[in-house]
Write an enzyme that holds these catalytic residues in place. Structure first.
Site, PDB file in Angstrom:
ATOM      1  N   LYS A   1      40.099  42.178  46.023  1.00 14.28           N
ATOM      2  CA  LYS A   1      39.300  41.152  45.344  1.00 14.28           C
ATOM      3  C   LYS A   1      37.910  41.033  45.967  1.00 14.28           C
ATOM      4  O   LYS A   1      37.212  40.045  45.757  1.00 14.28           O
ATOM      5  CB  LYS A   1      40.020  39.800  45.406  1.00 14.28           C
ATOM      6  CG  LYS A   1      41.412  39.813  44.773  1.00 14.28           C
ATOM      7  CD  LYS A   1      42.113  38.477  44.974  1.00 14.28           C
ATOM      8  CE  LYS A   1      43.600  38.574  44.693  1.00 14.28           C
ATOM      9  NZ  LYS A   1      44.320  37.364  45.140  1.00 14.28           N
TER      10      LYS A   1
ATOM     11  N   ARG B   1      33.481  25.148  45.258  1.00 11.89           N
ATOM     12  CA  ARG B   1      34.374  24.745  46.344  1.00 11.89           C
ATOM     13  C   ARG B   1      33.902  25.148  47.742  1.00 11.89           C
ATOM     14  O   ARG B   1      34.492  24.729  48.734  1.00 11.89           O
ATOM     15  CB  ARG B   1      35.779  25.324  46.097  1.00 11.89           C
ATOM     16  CG  ARG B   1      36.422  24.875  44.786  1.00 11.89           C
ATOM     17  CD  ARG B   1      37.026  23.494  44.869  1.00 11.89           C
ATOM     18  NE  ARG B   1      38.072  23.391  45.874  1.00 11.89           N
ATOM     19  CZ  ARG B   1      39.359  23.652  45.657  1.00 11.89           C
ATOM     20  NH1 ARG B   1      39.761  24.048  44.477  1.00 11.89           N
ATOM     21  NH2 ARG B   1      40.247  23.507  46.619  1.00 11.89           N
TER      22      ARG B   1
ATOM     23  N   PRO C   1      39.483  34.431  41.120  1.00  8.26           N
ATOM     24  CA  PRO C   1      39.285  35.727  40.459  1.00  8.26           C
ATOM     25  C   PRO C   1      40.199  36.788  41.073  1.00  8.26           C
ATOM     26  O   PRO C   1      40.325  36.857  42.294  1.00  8.26           O
ATOM     27  CB  PRO C   1      37.819  36.064  40.739  1.00  8.26           C
ATOM     28  CG  PRO C   1      37.196  34.823  41.260  1.00  8.26           C
ATOM     29  CD  PRO C   1      38.282  33.958  41.792  1.00  8.26           C
ATOM     30  N   GLU C   2      40.849  37.565  40.220  1.00  3.91           N
ATOM     31  CA  GLU C   2      41.727  38.639  40.686  1.00  3.91           C
ATOM     32  C   GLU C   2      41.088  39.983  40.324  1.00  3.91           C
ATOM     33  O   GLU C   2      39.933  40.014  39.904  1.00  3.91           O
ATOM     34  CB  GLU C   2      43.118  38.473  40.042  1.00  3.91           C
ATOM     35  CG  GLU C   2      43.731  37.103  40.327  1.00  3.91           C
ATOM     36  CD  GLU C   2      45.100  36.900  39.678  1.00  3.91           C
ATOM     37  OE1 GLU C   2      45.820  37.889  39.472  1.00  3.91           O
ATOM     38  OE2 GLU C   2      45.439  35.747  39.371  1.00  3.91           O
TER      39      GLU C   2
ATOM     40  N   ARG D   1      52.955  28.667  45.498  1.00  5.84           N
ATOM     41  CA  ARG D   1      52.116  28.840  44.312  1.00  5.84           C
ATOM     42  C   ARG D   1      52.890  28.531  43.041  1.00  5.84           C
ATOM     43  O   ARG D   1      54.042  28.937  42.893  1.00  5.84           O
ATOM     44  CB  ARG D   1      51.590  30.293  44.231  1.00  5.84           C
ATOM     45  CG  ARG D   1      50.842  30.761  45.461  1.00  5.84           C
ATOM     46  CD  ARG D   1      49.563  29.981  45.698  1.00  5.84           C
ATOM     47  NE  ARG D   1      48.644  30.067  44.570  1.00  5.84           N
ATOM     48  CZ  ARG D   1      47.748  31.034  44.407  1.00  5.84           C
ATOM     49  NH1 ARG D   1      47.648  31.993  45.300  1.00  5.84           N
ATOM     50  NH2 ARG D   1      46.945  31.035  43.360  1.00  5.84           N
TER      51      ARG D   1
END
Ligand SMILES: [Zn+2]
Length: 295
Positions: A59, A132, A2-3, A282
Protein backbone atom coordinates in the site's frame (compact mmCIF):
# COMPACT_ATOMS: atom_id res chain seq x y z
CA UNK A 1 -7.90 2.76 4.24
CA UNK A 2 -6.74 2.73 0.62
CA UNK A 3 -5.75 -0.80 -0.40
CA UNK A 4 -3.91 -2.16 -3.43
CA UNK A 5 -6.49 -1.05 -6.06
CA UNK A 6 -6.78 2.47 -4.63
CA UNK A 7 -3.02 2.99 -4.32
CA UNK A 8 -2.55 1.51 -7.81
CA UNK A 9 -5.11 4.02 -9.15
CA UNK A 10 -3.18 6.91 -7.61
CA UNK A 11 0.08 5.49 -8.94
CA UNK A 12 -1.31 5.26 -12.48
CA UNK A 13 -2.62 8.82 -12.27
CA UNK A 14 0.70 10.14 -10.99
CA UNK A 15 2.67 8.31 -13.67
CA UNK A 16 0.73 10.19 -16.32
CA UNK A 17 0.98 13.55 -14.64
CA UNK A 18 4.25 14.08 -12.78
CA UNK A 19 7.01 11.97 -14.36
CA UNK A 20 9.76 14.16 -15.82
CA UNK A 21 8.79 17.15 -13.68
CA UNK A 22 11.17 18.80 -11.24
CA UNK A 23 10.37 19.70 -7.65
CA UNK A 24 10.75 23.49 -7.66
CA UNK A 25 9.67 24.21 -4.09
CA UNK A 26 7.70 22.74 -1.22
CA UNK A 27 5.06 24.52 0.84
CA UNK A 28 4.08 22.97 4.18
CA UNK A 29 0.79 23.40 6.00
CA UNK A 30 1.70 20.67 8.49
CA UNK A 31 5.41 19.85 8.54
CA UNK A 32 5.00 16.73 10.65
CA UNK A 33 3.70 14.80 7.64
CA UNK A 34 7.41 14.34 6.84
CA UNK A 35 8.81 11.64 9.13
CA UNK A 36 12.33 10.67 10.26
CA UNK A 37 14.21 13.83 9.25
CA UNK A 38 13.76 17.53 10.03
CA UNK A 39 11.43 19.14 7.53
CA UNK A 40 14.02 21.75 6.45
CA UNK A 41 16.56 19.06 5.64
CA UNK A 42 13.91 17.13 3.71
CA UNK A 43 13.17 20.17 1.54
CA UNK A 44 16.86 20.89 0.98
CA UNK A 45 17.43 17.36 -0.27
CA UNK A 46 14.52 17.17 -2.69
CA UNK A 47 14.35 20.67 -4.17
CA UNK A 48 15.57 20.61 -7.76
CA UNK A 49 15.25 16.84 -8.05
CA UNK A 50 13.48 15.32 -11.04
CA UNK A 51 10.65 12.81 -10.67
CA UNK A 52 11.88 9.74 -12.53
CA UNK A 53 9.10 7.24 -11.86
CA UNK A 54 6.19 6.36 -9.61
CA UNK A 55 5.73 2.83 -8.30
CA UNK A 56 3.53 0.96 -5.86
CA UNK A 57 4.61 -1.73 -3.43
CA UNK A 58 1.90 -3.12 -1.11
CA UNK A 59 0.00 0.00 0.00
CA UNK A 60 3.06 2.25 -0.37
CA UNK A 61 3.60 4.76 -3.15
CA UNK A 62 7.19 5.27 -4.20
CA UNK A 63 8.14 8.45 -6.02
CA UNK A 64 11.60 7.90 -7.48
CA UNK A 65 13.72 11.04 -7.69
CA UNK A 66 16.98 11.82 -9.45
CA UNK A 67 20.10 11.35 -7.32
CA UNK A 68 19.04 7.96 -5.95
CA UNK A 69 16.39 9.38 -3.61
CA UNK A 70 12.82 8.21 -3.10
CA UNK A 71 9.71 9.58 -1.48
CA UNK A 72 7.88 6.78 0.26
CA UNK A 73 4.26 7.86 0.71
CA UNK A 74 1.77 5.92 2.82
CA UNK A 75 -1.80 7.18 2.70
CA UNK A 76 -2.78 5.26 5.87
CA UNK A 77 -6.45 6.00 6.78
CA UNK A 78 -7.38 9.18 4.93
CA UNK A 79 -4.40 10.31 2.85
CA UNK A 80 -5.01 11.77 -0.61
CA UNK A 81 -2.77 12.98 -3.42
CA UNK A 82 -3.99 15.55 -5.90
CA UNK A 83 -2.43 16.98 -9.05
CA UNK A 84 -3.56 20.37 -10.32
CA UNK A 85 -2.44 23.21 -12.55
CA UNK A 86 -0.87 25.94 -10.47
CA UNK A 87 -2.62 28.74 -12.28
CA UNK A 88 -6.12 27.31 -12.10
CA UNK A 89 -6.01 26.29 -8.44
CA UNK A 90 -5.76 27.91 -5.03
CA UNK A 91 -5.49 26.41 -1.55
CA UNK A 92 -6.30 28.32 1.64
CA UNK A 93 -3.99 28.55 4.66
CA UNK A 94 -6.27 25.99 6.33
CA UNK A 95 -5.66 23.51 3.51
CA UNK A 96 -8.99 23.85 1.69
CA UNK A 97 -9.35 24.12 -2.08
CA UNK A 98 -10.60 27.60 -2.91
CA UNK A 99 -10.24 27.06 -6.64
CA UNK A 100 -9.51 23.96 -8.72
CA UNK A 101 -10.05 22.54 -12.19
CA UNK A 102 -12.66 20.12 -10.86
CA UNK A 103 -15.72 21.01 -8.80
CA UNK A 104 -15.28 17.82 -6.81
CA UNK A 105 -11.99 19.03 -5.41
CA UNK A 106 -13.57 22.18 -4.04
CA UNK A 107 -16.90 20.77 -2.90
CA UNK A 108 -16.15 17.29 -1.56
CA UNK A 109 -15.24 17.49 2.13
CA UNK A 110 -12.94 14.45 1.79
CA UNK A 111 -10.67 16.38 -0.57
CA UNK A 112 -9.71 19.10 1.89
CA UNK A 113 -7.14 18.95 4.72
CA UNK A 114 -4.14 19.66 2.47
CA UNK A 115 -0.94 19.23 4.54
CA UNK A 116 1.86 19.80 2.03
CA UNK A 117 2.17 21.17 -1.50
CA UNK A 118 4.93 20.36 -3.98
CA UNK A 119 5.35 22.94 -6.73
CA UNK A 120 6.55 21.16 -9.86
CA UNK A 121 8.01 22.34 -13.14
CA UNK A 122 5.53 22.78 -15.96
CA UNK A 123 3.15 24.72 -13.71
CA UNK A 124 1.83 21.70 -11.79
CA UNK A 125 1.25 21.16 -8.10
CA UNK A 126 1.15 17.88 -6.20
CA UNK A 127 -0.85 18.35 -2.99
CA UNK A 128 -1.20 15.82 -0.20
CA UNK A 129 -4.26 15.93 2.02
CA UNK A 130 -4.99 13.90 5.13
CA UNK A 131 -7.79 14.50 7.58
CA UNK A 132 -6.66 12.04 10.26
CA UNK A 133 -2.93 12.89 10.14
CA UNK A 134 -1.72 9.28 10.03
CA UNK A 135 -0.42 9.48 6.46
CA UNK A 136 3.26 10.20 6.00
CA UNK A 137 6.14 10.88 3.64
CA UNK A 138 9.59 9.41 4.23
CA UNK A 139 12.73 10.22 2.29
CA UNK A 140 14.81 7.13 1.54
CA UNK A 141 17.84 6.40 -0.56
CA UNK A 142 17.70 3.39 -2.87
CA UNK A 143 19.34 1.08 -0.35
CA UNK A 144 17.16 2.15 2.55
CA UNK A 145 14.08 1.70 0.39
CA UNK A 146 15.10 -1.75 -0.74
CA UNK A 147 15.70 -2.75 2.87
CA UNK A 148 12.32 -1.34 3.96
CA UNK A 149 10.41 -3.11 1.21
CA UNK A 150 11.81 -6.49 2.25
CA UNK A 151 9.19 -6.47 5.01
CA UNK A 152 6.40 -7.12 2.53
CA UNK A 153 5.00 -10.34 1.15
CA UNK A 154 4.53 -11.03 -2.57
CA UNK A 155 2.40 -8.82 -4.80
CA UNK A 156 -0.78 -10.76 -5.61
CA UNK A 157 -0.97 -9.38 -9.16
CA UNK A 158 2.67 -10.09 -10.01
CA UNK A 159 3.52 -12.77 -12.55
CA UNK A 160 5.47 -14.67 -9.90
CA UNK A 161 2.43 -15.12 -7.67
CA UNK A 162 0.68 -18.47 -8.04
CA UNK A 163 -1.84 -20.69 -6.28
CA UNK A 164 1.09 -22.87 -5.16
CA UNK A 165 2.89 -19.88 -3.69
CA UNK A 166 -0.26 -18.79 -1.89
CA UNK A 167 -0.76 -22.35 -0.59
CA UNK A 168 2.75 -22.41 0.85
CA UNK A 169 1.98 -19.17 2.71
CA UNK A 170 -1.47 -20.17 3.96
CA UNK A 171 -0.55 -23.68 5.09
CA UNK A 172 2.06 -22.35 7.51
CA UNK A 173 -0.44 -20.21 9.41
CA UNK A 174 -2.87 -21.56 11.94
CA UNK A 175 -4.78 -18.28 12.38
CA UNK A 176 -7.99 -17.01 10.79
CA UNK A 177 -7.66 -16.78 7.01
CA UNK A 178 -8.85 -13.18 6.99
CA UNK A 179 -6.00 -12.15 9.31
CA UNK A 180 -3.51 -13.98 7.12
CA UNK A 181 -4.76 -12.30 3.92
CA UNK A 182 -4.46 -8.88 5.56
CA UNK A 183 -0.98 -9.49 6.99
CA UNK A 184 1.23 -7.32 4.76
CA UNK A 185 4.31 -9.43 5.49
CA UNK A 186 2.55 -12.48 3.99
CA UNK A 187 0.57 -11.04 1.05
CA UNK A 188 0.92 -7.38 0.04
CA UNK A 189 -1.86 -4.87 -0.51
CA UNK A 190 -5.05 -6.60 0.72
CA UNK A 191 -7.01 -4.80 3.44
CA UNK A 192 -10.42 -5.02 5.03
CA UNK A 193 -12.64 -4.37 2.00
CA UNK A 194 -11.01 -6.75 -0.44
CA UNK A 195 -10.37 -9.49 2.13
CA UNK A 196 -14.12 -9.65 2.83
CA UNK A 197 -14.99 -9.67 -0.88
CA UNK A 198 -12.33 -12.26 -1.80
CA UNK A 199 -13.42 -14.65 0.97
CA UNK A 200 -17.11 -14.32 0.10
CA UNK A 201 -16.42 -14.99 -3.59
CA UNK A 202 -14.32 -18.01 -2.56
CA UNK A 203 -17.00 -19.32 -0.15
CA UNK A 204 -14.44 -19.39 2.66
CA UNK A 205 -15.39 -18.34 6.20
CA UNK A 206 -13.17 -15.47 7.45
CA UNK A 207 -12.47 -17.32 10.72
CA UNK A 208 -11.48 -20.61 9.07
CA UNK A 209 -7.99 -21.71 10.08
CA UNK A 210 -5.64 -20.86 7.22
CA UNK A 211 -3.65 -24.10 7.59
CA UNK A 212 -6.82 -26.23 7.39
CA UNK A 213 -8.04 -24.93 4.05
CA UNK A 214 -8.32 -27.41 1.21
CA UNK A 215 -6.47 -26.95 -2.08
CA UNK A 216 -9.69 -26.06 -3.87
CA UNK A 217 -10.35 -23.28 -1.33
CA UNK A 218 -6.85 -21.90 -1.79
CA UNK A 219 -7.22 -22.01 -5.56
CA UNK A 220 -10.51 -20.13 -5.26
CA UNK A 221 -8.88 -17.52 -3.01
CA UNK A 222 -6.04 -17.15 -5.49
CA UNK A 223 -8.33 -16.74 -8.51
CA UNK A 224 -10.71 -14.37 -6.74
CA UNK A 225 -7.88 -12.26 -5.35
CA UNK A 226 -6.55 -11.64 -8.85
CA UNK A 227 -10.01 -11.16 -10.37
CA UNK A 228 -11.34 -8.80 -7.70
CA UNK A 229 -8.20 -6.67 -7.39
CA UNK A 230 -7.98 -6.30 -11.18
CA UNK A 231 -11.62 -5.34 -11.49
CA UNK A 232 -11.29 -2.89 -8.60
CA UNK A 233 -8.34 -1.22 -10.34
CA UNK A 234 -10.43 -0.98 -13.51
CA UNK A 235 -13.20 0.67 -11.47
CA UNK A 236 -10.63 3.03 -9.89
CA UNK A 237 -11.05 1.70 -6.37
CA UNK A 238 -13.73 1.74 -3.70
CA UNK A 239 -15.00 5.05 -2.32
CA UNK A 240 -17.56 3.82 0.21
CA UNK A 241 -15.38 5.72 2.69
CA UNK A 242 -13.06 8.64 1.93
CA UNK A 243 -10.98 7.40 -1.03
CA UNK A 244 -10.67 9.84 -3.95
CA UNK A 245 -8.35 9.93 -6.96
CA UNK A 246 -5.88 12.67 -7.96
CA UNK A 247 -8.75 14.77 -9.34
CA UNK A 248 -10.81 14.28 -6.20
CA UNK A 249 -13.16 11.80 -7.89
CA UNK A 250 -14.65 8.59 -6.47
CA UNK A 251 -13.92 5.05 -7.62
CA UNK A 252 -16.89 2.81 -8.42
CA UNK A 253 -15.94 -0.67 -7.22
CA UNK A 254 -18.12 -0.08 -4.16
CA UNK A 255 -21.19 -0.50 -6.43
CA UNK A 256 -20.08 -4.06 -7.18
CA UNK A 257 -19.33 -5.20 -3.63
CA UNK A 258 -21.25 -8.19 -2.34
CA UNK A 259 -20.73 -8.24 1.43
CA UNK A 260 -18.49 -5.41 2.61
CA UNK A 261 -20.58 -3.00 4.73
CA UNK A 262 -23.77 -4.80 3.69
CA UNK A 263 -24.70 -6.15 7.13
CA UNK A 264 -28.27 -7.49 7.21
CA UNK A 265 -28.71 -7.15 3.46
CA UNK A 266 -29.29 -10.24 1.28
CA UNK A 267 -26.33 -12.30 0.09
CA UNK A 268 -26.38 -12.06 -3.73
CA UNK A 269 -26.04 -15.86 -4.01
CA UNK A 270 -28.37 -17.37 -1.37
CA UNK A 271 -30.48 -14.40 -0.30
CA UNK A 272 -29.66 -14.90 3.39
CA UNK A 273 -28.61 -11.89 5.48
CA UNK A 274 -24.96 -10.80 5.45
CA UNK A 275 -23.50 -10.94 8.95
CA UNK A 276 -20.90 -8.75 10.60
CA UNK A 277 -18.39 -10.03 13.15
CA UNK A 278 -14.97 -8.91 14.39
CA UNK A 279 -11.85 -10.67 13.18
CA UNK A 280 -8.57 -9.38 14.57
CA UNK A 281 -10.41 -6.27 15.74
CA UNK A 282 -11.71 -5.46 12.25
CA UNK A 283 -15.35 -5.39 11.19
CA UNK A 284 -15.81 -8.41 8.94
CA UNK A 285 -18.71 -9.15 6.61
CA UNK A 286 -19.66 -12.60 5.35
CA UNK A 287 -22.57 -14.91 4.51
CA UNK A 288 -23.00 -17.62 7.18
CA UNK A 289 -24.85 -19.85 4.68
CA UNK A 290 -22.33 -19.66 1.84
CA UNK A 291 -19.18 -19.51 3.96
CA UNK A 292 -18.81 -22.41 6.42
CA UNK A 293 -16.12 -22.27 9.07
CA UNK A 294 -13.31 -24.85 8.93
CA UNK A 295 -11.68 -25.25 12.34
ZN1 LIG B 1 -25.01 -16.57 0.85
Amino acid sequence: MPELPEVETIKNDLKEQIIGKRIISVFPLWKEIVKDIPYELFVKQIEGKEIIDVERRAKNLIVRLSGGLNLLVHLKMTGHLFVEDEKSSEISKEGKWLKASSEDLVKDQQNQFIRIIFHLSGGKILAMGDMRKFAYIRLMDDRGLEEFLKNYGPEPLSSGFSAEKLASILKKKNTAIKKVLMDQSLVAGIGNIYADEILWASRVHPLSASSKLQDKDIEAIYENTRKILRLAIKRRGTSTSDFRDTKGLKGTYGDLRNVYQREGMPCPVCGGPVRKIKVGGRGTHFCPRCQKEVK
